[in-house]
Write a protein that holds these residues in place. Structure first.
Motif, mmCIF file in Angstrom:
data_model
loop_
_atom_site.group_PDB
_atom_site.id
_atom_site.type_symbol
_atom_site.label_atom_id
_atom_site.label_comp_id
_atom_site.label_asym_id
_atom_site.label_seq_id
_atom_site.Cartn_x
_atom_site.Cartn_y
_atom_site.Cartn_z
ATOM 1 N N GLU A 79 1.297 6.355 -6.991
ATOM 2 C CA GLU A 79 0.189 7.252 -7.326
ATOM 3 C C GLU A 79 0.670 8.698 -7.334
ATOM 4 O O GLU A 79 0.421 9.447 -8.286
ATOM 5 N N GLN A 80 1.385 9.091 -6.289
ATOM 6 C CA GLN A 80 1.896 10.473 -6.215
ATOM 7 C C GLN A 80 2.818 10.785 -7.392
ATOM 8 O O GLN A 80 2.750 11.874 -7.977
ATOM 9 N N LEU A 85 -5.604 0.767 -4.256
ATOM 10 C CA LEU A 85 -5.590 1.508 -2.981
ATOM 11 C C LEU A 85 -6.981 1.577 -2.361
ATOM 12 O O LEU A 85 -7.125 1.586 -1.139
ATOM 13 N N ASN A 139 2.213 1.639 -3.454
ATOM 14 C CA ASN A 139 1.187 2.105 -4.385
ATOM 15 C C ASN A 139 0.855 3.579 -4.173
ATOM 16 O O ASN A 139 0.626 4.303 -5.148
ATOM 17 N N ARG A 140 0.876 4.038 -2.939
ATOM 18 C CA ARG A 140 0.658 5.474 -2.678
ATOM 19 C C ARG A 140 1.788 6.300 -3.291
ATOM 20 O O ARG A 140 1.553 7.360 -3.877
ATOM 21 N N LEU A 141 3.024 5.807 -3.136
ATOM 22 C CA LEU A 141 4.181 6.501 -3.719
ATOM 23 C C LEU A 141 4.069 6.547 -5.247
ATOM 24 O O LEU A 141 4.314 7.586 -5.867
ATOM 25 N N ASN A 184 0.829 -1.219 0.000
ATOM 26 C CA ASN A 184 0.000 0.000 0.000
ATOM 27 C C ASN A 184 0.857 1.259 0.000
ATOM 28 O O ASN A 184 0.562 2.222 -0.716
ATOM 29 N N ALA A 185 1.928 1.259 0.799
ATOM 30 C CA ALA A 185 2.823 2.424 0.835
ATOM 31 C C ALA A 185 3.463 2.631 -0.539
ATOM 32 O O ALA A 185 3.571 3.761 -1.024
ATOM 33 N N ARG A 234 -4.977 3.326 -8.238
ATOM 34 C CA ARG A 234 -6.003 3.914 -7.359
ATOM 35 C C ARG A 234 -7.059 2.863 -6.977
ATOM 36 O O ARG A 234 -7.539 2.862 -5.843
#
Length: 195
Positions: free
Chosen positions: A161-162, A193, A157-159, A154-155, A190
């Motif tokens: 995404e940003q 996430l 995927n967030r990175l 998840n971390a 997304r």
């Protein structure tokens, strides 16, 4: 300018001296970026021999700074170019052009010429390609090896995404050929996430 000998020199150095934990920033990435840069150059109408040779040299050396350091590798790459390319008959002006292209690839990208825009787009060409997932995974492994990111999907995927939200292509060719696929990757990340 002896571009062929400079190419042999840097490929040998990358193949034999890069740290083994550079799963993404490997010689494979350098060759991938070089191929993408030359294809983009053709599509963008760069036909003259010298600009094409300078672009190819910049692509081959764009991550050569990793031979010296992980952080600020673009600056280290420019130092390497200044140290090495005079021995291959590159002029000071040609070396400065190459350095400007390499420097432009530092994130956030800041190209100030058409050739630099091409190299920037080639460097992140994979963001809009079908092989995005396996290439992104090598970056994840490299970041894990350097404790830049935790082993948390998840971390990561967030990175990603940003990064995808902040990124944009520079050339008309890359925008036309890669942007829609890149947006599809962003939507897929997304969705992961959200689930």
């Amino acid at each position: 300018m002896n571009q062929e000998l400079a190419e042999k020199y840097i490929l040998h150095a990358l193949e034999t001296q890069l740290p083994a934990t550079l799963y993404y920033h490997s010689v494979h990435h350098t060759l991938d970026v070089t191929q993408a840069a030359m294809q983009l150059a053709t599509a963008e109408g760069i036909t003259e021999e010298e600009p094409r040779k300078l672009l190819r040299t910049a692509a081959l050396f764009h991550d050569a700074g990793f031979l010296r350091t992980f952080d600020e590798h673009e600056a280290a790459g420019c130092e390497l170019v200044h140290d090495v390319l005079p021995g291959f008959e590159y002029s000071p002006a040609q070396i400065e052009t190459i350095c400007a292209m390499i420097t432009a690839t530092k994130l956030p990208q800041a190209p100030h010429s058409h050739l630099a825009e091409i190299l920037c787009d080639a460097d992140l060409d994979y963001l809009g390609r079908p092989d995005f997932e396996p290439i992104a995974n090598t970056l994840f492994l490299e970041f894990q090896a350097r404790q830049i990111v935790a082993a948390d999907e998840n971390a990561w995927n967030r990175l990603q995404e940003q990064f995808l939200v902040a990124h944009h292509y520079w050339t008309t060719t890359a925008i036309t050929n890669r942007e829609a696929s890149k947006q599809a990757r962003l939507a897929a990340i997304r969705a992961k996430l959200a689930s």
